[in-house]
Write a protein that holds these residues in place. Structure first.
Motif, PDB file in Angstrom:
ATOM      1  N   MET A   1     -90.591 -13.043  68.347  1.00  0.00           N
ATOM      2  CA  MET A   1     -89.809 -11.964  68.949  1.00  0.00           C
ATOM      3  C   MET A   1     -90.490 -11.421  70.198  1.00  0.00           C
ATOM      4  O   MET A   1     -89.857 -11.240  71.249  1.00  0.00           O
ATOM      5  N   HIS A   2     -91.785 -11.143  70.108  1.00  0.00           N
ATOM      6  CA  HIS A   2     -92.521 -10.620  71.265  1.00  0.00           C
ATOM      7  C   HIS A   2     -92.492 -11.615  72.424  1.00  0.00           C
ATOM      8  O   HIS A   2     -92.365 -11.214  73.592  1.00  0.00           O
ATOM      9  N   ALA A  14     -82.596  -5.452  69.146  1.00  0.00           N
ATOM     10  CA  ALA A  14     -84.013  -5.832  69.091  1.00  0.00           C
ATOM     11  C   ALA A  14     -84.771  -4.883  68.179  1.00  0.00           C
ATOM     12  O   ALA A  14     -85.641  -5.305  67.403  1.00  0.00           O
ATOM     13  N   LEU A  15     -84.445  -3.589  68.254  1.00  0.00           N
ATOM     14  CA  LEU A  15     -85.110  -2.605  67.402  1.00  0.00           C
ATOM     15  C   LEU A  15     -84.848  -2.893  65.932  1.00  0.00           C
ATOM     16  O   LEU A  15     -85.761  -2.823  65.100  1.00  0.00           O
ATOM     17  N   GLY A  16     -83.605  -3.238  65.598  1.00  0.00           N
ATOM     18  CA  GLY A  16     -83.279  -3.539  64.206  1.00  0.00           C
ATOM     19  C   GLY A  16     -84.040  -4.743  63.681  1.00  0.00           C
ATOM     20  O   GLY A  16     -84.572  -4.732  62.570  1.00  0.00           O
ATOM     21  N   VAL A  17     -84.129  -5.808  64.494  1.00  0.00           N
ATOM     22  CA  VAL A  17     -84.853  -7.011  64.076  1.00  0.00           C
ATOM     23  C   VAL A  17     -86.341  -6.710  63.913  1.00  0.00           C
ATOM     24  O   VAL A  17     -86.967  -7.086  62.914  1.00  0.00           O
ATOM     25  N   PHE A  18     -86.924  -6.016  64.885  1.00  0.00           N
ATOM     26  CA  PHE A  18     -88.337  -5.641  64.789  1.00  0.00           C
ATOM     27  C   PHE A  18     -88.589  -4.772  63.558  1.00  0.00           C
ATOM     28  O   PHE A  18     -89.600  -4.926  62.858  1.00  0.00           O
ATOM     29  N   ASN A  19     -87.698  -3.832  63.314  1.00  0.00           N
ATOM     30  CA  ASN A  19     -87.879  -2.920  62.173  1.00  0.00           C
ATOM     31  C   ASN A  19     -87.930  -3.668  60.850  1.00  0.00           C
ATOM     32  O   ASN A  19     -88.766  -3.386  59.994  1.00  0.00           O
TER      33      ASN A  19
END
Length: 538
Positions: A250-251, A192-197
């Motif tokens: 995403m959120h 999730a962090l990678g996609v958000f980044n």
């Protein structure tokens, strides 16, 4: 800017998985690519590098890719990138690496839609997205052009594959020991962090928020930022703009509804002429996810308004999308929005008065009995059925505990969101009954109302306060709501509930203007159809 390099470096490193060979590796069969596909790749590369032939690019992407997929790749993957690299040679005489990343994204998207994929395919798709976004963020090659629809499809598929991977890794009971070991050791894959980044990095790099604040989306509306007269590409600006919709999605998938609304705050979705409205599936997705976030935040009137706008748009463009690749998804989203609208109207009946005539009619046809049931009582099973149908496929941000494979956990996020929603509905199960009583009276002693409700006066006062709180966003100056106040009667000394049923103002002028415009349009069509024909009169 969020830190993305560590994620990208880790995912682009050589990761080995002891499974079957990836479908994207070149094989001898790949070099037997037929001439039609070779010509298509050559033309697609040529059009993407020359922005003045944008119409050709739209035709190739929107029509020819689908036709060739149905004809040659219905049950097989498209040729690998090495197999077609000779058809996309750059100015330096070498295969165009940037374009090949875009081509591989097309191949993987087709693969995930049509074929059964392996963990190796999911890994390679993630690596390719990382490489593609790194090209966009770091490359000085600014001549590549893509259509706005194409850019949206890339981001939409990016978030979809993240969601799909989260569902996949949660099915622990179906995993082999080597798969579990690989997943445990490579938690950065589809994180999730990678996609958000990456999504946030695209927003930051494109400076889209600054441009929206200064001049709105005028810089994209006219030409989708195609700039044949300059040396700049449209890819980064359009990616940055549409990444905001990706962040909203995403959120929402992770249950962060406030964060989702903040992500698209700058897009001004309630305005008719926006860049989002030029991309039908993007417009529908944005309104669906925004409406869902508002509903989960108990802002029912706003949710009803947003979903109503989305459904009006679907009704207007549905016939034009009937031959497109994503038509089934459009119909599915439409049905989900009607189910969501039924929930919002059930919890806040005043919202129904603001619906468009066609939307209100369709809603009654699809969910009239369910809405009436929800408005009479806290029908938890009805709410659960509608919520299950209309909600997105929630995911958990972190990986599961791979050491415990006794049960599947891919539905844990959904179960949590459903539990929270039903708890919210069940907080005040007598509110629907109270609404019905307040509609019957203009004034009623508090003691009598408590007797009718079969509850103590103190509990009724709390319930009235809860109704006032629940109705806080149901219109300006109480428009369309049941307003009430507590007064002390001078003669009897009793506390009396004074009820004022403020009816919503019906804008009849809009209704007549809309139908006059429709009549004019029909008249013009009839005149065109009859031009050149001689009509005999007696």
């Amino acid at each position: 800017m969020l830190q993305i390099r560590a994620v990208a470096d880790a995912t682009l490193a050589s990761l080995s998985y002891p499974a079957n060979t990836s479908k994207m590796e070149a094989t001898p069969e790949d070099y037997l690519v037929n001439q039609q596909i070779k010509d298509f790749v050559f033309d697609l590369h040529d059009a993407s590098r020359r922005s003045h032939i944008a119409d050709d690019l739209k035709r190739l992407y929107n029509l020819e890719f689908k036709d060739l997929s149905d004809k040659y790749c219905d049950k097989a993957p498209w040729p690998s990138a090495p197999a077609v690299s000779s058809q996309c040679i750059g100015n330096d005489g070498q295969p165009d690496a940037y374009f090949l990343c875009v081509y591989k994204e097309l191949v993987y998207r087709h693969m995930f839609a049509k074929l059964k994929t392996s963990l190796d395919d999911k890994l390679n798709a993630w690596n390719n997205y990382c490489e593609l976004f790194e090209f966009v963020l770091a490359s000085e090659d600014a001549s590549l052009e893509l259509t706005a629809q194409w850019v949206f499809d890339v981001l939409h598929e990016f978030v979809y594959q993240f969601q799909s991977f989260c569902q996949f890794r949660g099915k622990l009971q179906t995993k082999k020991p080597e798969e579990l070991e690989f997943l445990a050791q490579n938690s950065q894959i589809w994180s999730a962090l990678g996609v958000f980044n990456y999504l946030q990095a695209l927003v930051d790099k494109s400076k889209v928020l600054q441009q929206l604040a200064e001049k709105g989306d005028a810089f994209l509306l006219e030409t989708e930022n195609y700039t044949a007269h300059t040396a700049t590409s449209n890819v980064l600006p359009v990616l940055g703009y549409l990444a905001l919709v990706g962040l909203l999605r995403m959120h929402t998938l992770l249950g962060d509804y406030h964060g989702g609304l903040q992500a698209v705050k700058a897009l001004n979705l309630d305005h008719a002429n926006t860049f989002v409205s030029k991309i039908a599936r993007c417009h529908i997705s944005a309104h669906y996810h925004t409406g869902f976030c508002l509903m989960m935040l108990r802002r029912y009137r706003e949710s009803t308004s947003v979903v109503n706008e989305g459904l009006v748009f679907v009704g207007r463009v549905k016939q034009y999308l009937s031959k497109s690749a994503g038509y089934d998804l459009v119909l599915q989203k439409m049905e989900q929005m009607y189910a969501m609208l039924a929930i919002a109207v059930g919890l806040s009946p005043a919202g129904e008065r603001a619906l468009e005539e066609s939307v209100s009619s369709n809603l009654a046809e699809k969910h009239r009995e369910k809405i009436q049931r929800m408005q009479r009582e806290a029908a938890l099973q009805t709410y659960e059925d509608l919520f299950t149908y209309c909600c997105p496929k929630f995911v958990t941000a972190g990986p599961p505990d791979y050491s415990d494979v006794s049960k599947n956990v891919h539905q844990e996020a959904y179960k949590l969101q459903l539990k929270m929603f039903l708890k919210l509905v069940h907080q005040d199960p007598k509110l629907p009954v109270l609404r019905q009583y307040l509609k019957l009276y203009t004034s009623i002693p508090l003691v009598k109302l408590a007797s009718l409700m079969d509850m103590p006066v103190e509990s009724l006062e709390k319930l009235l306060l809860a109704l006032k709180t629940r109705s806080r966003d149901e219109g300006d100056a109480g428009e369309g709501t049941v307003g009430f106040s507590l007064d002390v009667d001078a003669a009897s000394g009793e506390t009396v509930v004074q009820v004022a049923d403020d009816q919503a103002v019906k804008h009849t002028a809009d209704f007549f203007l809309r139908h006059i415009a429709k009549m004019d349009s029909i008249t013009q069509d009839l005149k065109k159809a009859g031009s050149g024909m001689s009509i005999a009169t007696s």
